[in-house]
Design a protein around this motif. Structure first.
Motif, PDB file in Angstrom:
ATOM      1  N   SER A  41     -70.901 -79.321 -57.433  1.00 28.49           N
ATOM      2  CA  SER A  41     -71.609 -78.556 -58.454  1.00 28.49           C
ATOM      3  C   SER A  41     -70.671 -77.631 -59.211  1.00 28.49           C
ATOM      4  N   THR A  42     -69.831 -76.901 -58.489  1.00 29.52           N
ATOM      5  CA  THR A  42     -68.932 -75.929 -59.123  1.00 29.52           C
ATOM      6  C   THR A  42     -67.460 -76.226 -58.873  1.00 29.52           C
ATOM      7  N   GLU A  43     -67.181 -77.211 -58.029  1.00 34.20           N
ATOM      8  CA  GLU A  43     -65.815 -77.546 -57.611  1.00 34.20           C
ATOM      9  C   GLU A  43     -65.145 -76.375 -56.894  1.00 34.20           C
ATOM     10  N   SER A  44     -65.950 -75.512 -56.285  1.00 36.16           N
ATOM     11  CA  SER A  44     -65.373 -74.500 -55.405  1.00 36.16           C
ATOM     12  C   SER A  44     -64.780 -75.191 -54.190  1.00 36.16           C
ATOM     13  N   TRP A  45     -63.720 -74.602 -53.634  1.00 36.16           N
ATOM     14  CA  TRP A  45     -63.078 -75.146 -52.434  1.00 36.16           C
ATOM     15  C   TRP A  45     -63.598 -74.406 -51.209  1.00 36.16           C
ATOM     16  N   TRP A  46     -63.854 -75.137 -50.141  1.00 33.96           N
ATOM     17  CA  TRP A  46     -64.443 -74.594 -48.922  1.00 33.96           C
ATOM     18  C   TRP A  46     -63.597 -74.983 -47.713  1.00 33.96           C
ATOM     19  N   GLN A  47     -63.420 -74.026 -46.810  1.00 37.69           N
ATOM     20  CA  GLN A  47     -62.695 -74.283 -45.558  1.00 37.69           C
ATOM     21  C   GLN A  47     -63.644 -74.901 -44.553  1.00 37.69           C
ATOM     22  N   GLN A  48     -63.315 -76.108 -44.071  1.00 32.26           N
ATOM     23  CA  GLN A  48     -64.221 -76.770 -43.133  1.00 32.26           C
ATOM     24  C   GLN A  48     -64.407 -75.988 -41.853  1.00 32.26           C
ATOM     25  N   PHE A  49     -63.342 -75.444 -41.281  1.00 31.35           N
ATOM     26  CA  PHE A  49     -63.462 -74.852 -39.952  1.00 31.35           C
ATOM     27  C   PHE A  49     -64.291 -73.573 -39.953  1.00 31.35           C
ATOM     28  N   SER A  50     -64.245 -72.820 -41.044  1.00 30.36           N
ATOM     29  CA  SER A  50     -64.994 -71.564 -41.109  1.00 30.36           C
ATOM     30  C   SER A  50     -66.269 -71.657 -41.931  1.00 30.36           C
ATOM     31  N   GLY A  51     -66.349 -72.670 -42.799  1.00 30.98           N
ATOM     32  CA  GLY A  51     -67.503 -72.787 -43.686  1.00 30.98           C
ATOM     33  C   GLY A  51     -67.455 -71.833 -44.859  1.00 30.98           C
ATOM     34  N   GLU A  52     -66.308 -71.187 -45.096  1.00 32.71           N
ATOM     35  CA  GLU A  52     -66.186 -70.189 -46.155  1.00 32.71           C
ATOM     36  C   GLU A  52     -65.673 -70.827 -47.447  1.00 32.71           C
ATOM     37  N   ALA A  53     -66.217 -70.344 -48.566  1.00 38.98           N
ATOM     38  CA  ALA A  53     -65.668 -70.720 -49.871  1.00 38.98           C
ATOM     39  C   ALA A  53     -64.374 -69.936 -50.062  1.00 38.98           C
ATOM     40  N   ILE A  54     -63.267 -70.629 -50.288  1.00 39.75           N
ATOM     41  CA  ILE A  54     -61.966 -69.963 -50.376  1.00 39.75           C
ATOM     42  C   ILE A  54     -61.421 -69.906 -51.801  1.00 39.75           C
ATOM     43  N   ALA A  55     -62.049 -70.636 -52.730  1.00 44.23           N
ATOM     44  CA  ALA A  55     -61.644 -70.569 -54.132  1.00 44.23           C
ATOM     45  C   ALA A  55     -62.794 -71.068 -54.993  1.00 44.23           C
ATOM     46  N   GLY A  56     -62.990 -70.411 -56.137  1.00 45.16           N
ATOM     47  CA  GLY A  56     -64.022 -70.865 -57.057  1.00 45.16           C
ATOM     48  C   GLY A  56     -65.229 -69.957 -57.129  1.00 45.16           C
ATOM     49  N   ASP A  57     -66.246 -70.422 -57.841  1.00 42.54           N
ATOM     50  CA  ASP A  57     -67.431 -69.609 -58.126  1.00 42.54           C
ATOM     51  C   ASP A  57     -68.182 -69.161 -56.889  1.00 42.54           C
ATOM     52  N   PHE A  58     -68.100 -69.929 -55.796  1.00 41.61           N
ATOM     53  CA  PHE A  58     -68.859 -69.589 -54.599  1.00 41.61           C
ATOM     54  C   PHE A  58     -68.111 -68.652 -53.648  1.00 41.61           C
ATOM     55  N   VAL A  59     -66.937 -68.160 -54.056  1.00 40.68           N
ATOM     56  CA  VAL A  59     -66.208 -67.230 -53.197  1.00 40.68           C
ATOM     57  C   VAL A  59     -67.125 -66.071 -52.810  1.00 40.68           C
ATOM     58  N   GLY A  60     -67.134 -65.754 -51.528  1.00 46.43           N
ATOM     59  CA  GLY A  60     -68.056 -64.755 -51.008  1.00 46.43           C
ATOM     60  C   GLY A  60     -69.224 -65.380 -50.281  1.00 46.43           C
ATOM     61  N   SER A  61     -69.393 -66.706 -50.444  1.00 47.34           N
ATOM     62  CA  SER A  61     -70.456 -67.431 -49.756  1.00 47.34           C
ATOM     63  C   SER A  61     -69.902 -68.139 -48.524  1.00 47.34           C
ATOM     64  N   GLU A  62     -70.790 -68.394 -47.584  1.00 55.99           N
ATOM     65  CA  GLU A  62     -70.402 -69.056 -46.346  1.00 55.99           C
ATOM     66  C   GLU A  62     -71.502 -70.020 -45.930  1.00 55.99           C
ATOM     67  N   LEU A  63     -71.124 -71.240 -45.595  1.00 59.49           N
ATOM     68  CA  LEU A  63     -72.087 -72.232 -45.131  1.00 59.49           C
ATOM     69  C   LEU A  63     -72.573 -71.870 -43.730  1.00 59.49           C
ATOM     70  N   LYS A  64     -73.859 -72.061 -43.490  1.00 59.73           N
ATOM     71  CA  LYS A  64     -74.407 -71.787 -42.167  1.00 59.73           C
ATOM     72  C   LYS A  64     -74.138 -72.970 -41.246  1.00 59.73           C
TER      73      LYS A  64
END
Length: 363
Positions: A189-212
């Motif tokens: 959707s936004t091409e934000s980058w997410w860290q698989q091990f932590s579920g955290e958005a590490i770059a892009g529009d979703f920075v500050g969000s975390e997958l449950k």
């Protein structure tokens, strides 16, 4: 670990037919400037920092690759990112997963083969590592919930996420990048980058969000089908697409050091020793080396019970997954109940990289 050691390790893993390798000319450059926001996240905010990002050769290269990610928003230094070799979606996610019943003739799994076992709202599904090994992400729905099922072979990290973030259902793919040897995902959707091990958005529009994270476990196929005779199991959409019975990372979990990793190595434990990391929501995480659990069979920590029993093959040992050495089955429950608790059976170096203040119990 030096860059030369990384190159040697990468060459070795390519020789075994593995998926990842270090692309030539992809050495990281200087970190970009960042500032801290009120939540404690490190975000690029100032005009000067944004200019640093715009002039960063790594960002320029990624933009030439076609990324529309807003790299002025980040929680990391970009020199932590390595190319795994394949381009975006070069390791293709499973976006239209095919399932069959546990008792179907289409299933040729051996009882000791590992699967990701997931149960949501009374629906149970198994995602064999022989399939996830080659795709790393499955975008799915179970029990009425959209989920993202993930497996990073280099970290042996099998993690399931609720795919809904801020009211949006996201679909994920592979970036072809790694951080701390771990899969970096992106949302389409936004091409934000997410860290698989932590579920955290590490770059892009979703920075500050975390997958449950959702409770799941690595289980033997035999245990899964015994517990869920009405369950379903993921099968390849095209059996000819990959050698799905094969481990392309032969002997990886016996290696002296991880590949594509230049971070801190743990002390007092082998870097690729399996570790049970328990991440119970609202509680401090804790970690137990698998040999300790194998010896004691049951460990209690607060109101959490961790158990081990034999019968599951390592997916990262022998070339034929079904013949891998026995690493056993780990279960984590709330004490006195059958409520599963979020955990992962990963490698010690991964815990050192992402939970640097955590002490792994080794005795």
């Amino acid at each position: 670990m030096s860059r030369s050691m990384l190159a040697i390790g990468a060459a070795a893993i390519v020789a075994s037919g593995a998926i990842y390798f270090v692309a030539s000319g992809d050495d990281p450059t200087v970190p970009v400037g960042t500032t801290a926001d009120s939540s404690g996240l490190s975000l690029v905010q100032s005009a000067e920092a944004a200019e640093d990002v715009a002039n960063n050769p790594m960002v320029s290269r990624w933009q030439r690759e076609g990324w529309q990610t807003d790299f002025t928003k980040t929680t990391i230094n970009f020199d932590e990112i390595l190319s795994g070799g394949p381009p975006r979606d070069g390791i293709p996610s499973i976006d239209a997963p095919k399932f069959v019943a546990v008792g179907s003739d289409e299933v040729d799994l051996v009882d000791r083969e590992p699967v990701i076992s997931l149960e949501v709202n009374g629906e149970a599904k198994a995602y064999p590592l022989r399939v996830m090994m080659w795709h790393e992400i499955a975008n799915d729905s179970i029990g009425g919930m959209p989920v993202t099922v993930t497996y990073c072979p280099l970290c042996n990290a099998a993690i399931v996420f609720d795919a809904t973030v801020e009211g949006q259902t996201l679909e994920f793919g592979t970036t072809g990048k790694l951080r701390n040897s771990d899969l970096v995902m992106y949302d389409r959707s936004t091409e934000s980058w997410w860290q698989q091990f932590s579920g955290e958005a590490i770059a892009g529009d979703f920075v500050g969000s975390e997958l449950k994270m959702l409770p799941s476990r690595l289980d033997s196929w035999g245990r899964f089908k015994a517990e869920h005779p009405e369950g379903q199991v993921l099968v390849p959409n095209n059996e000819q697409m990959r050698a799905y019975w094969r481990n392309p990372y032969t002997s990886y979990d016996s290696a002296a050091a991880p590949f594509l990793y230049n971070g801190v190595l743990p002390e007092g434990i082998r870097a690729l020793e399996r570790v049970v990391l328990v991440r119970d929501e609202g509680a401090e995480p804790f970690a137990i080396a698998l040999p300790v659990l194998e010896k004691e069979k049951e460990v209690r920590e607060g109101n959490v019970v961790v158990t081990w029993e034999p019968g599951q093959a390592s997916a990262l040992d022998t070339s034929r997954i079904s013949e891998g050495r026995d690493v056993g089955n780990v279960s984590v429950f709330r004490d006195g109940t059958d409520e599963p608790v979020v955990h992962d059976v990963t490698f010690a170096f991964v815990v050192a990289a992402f939970e640097p203040t955590l002490t792994i119990r080794t005795e």
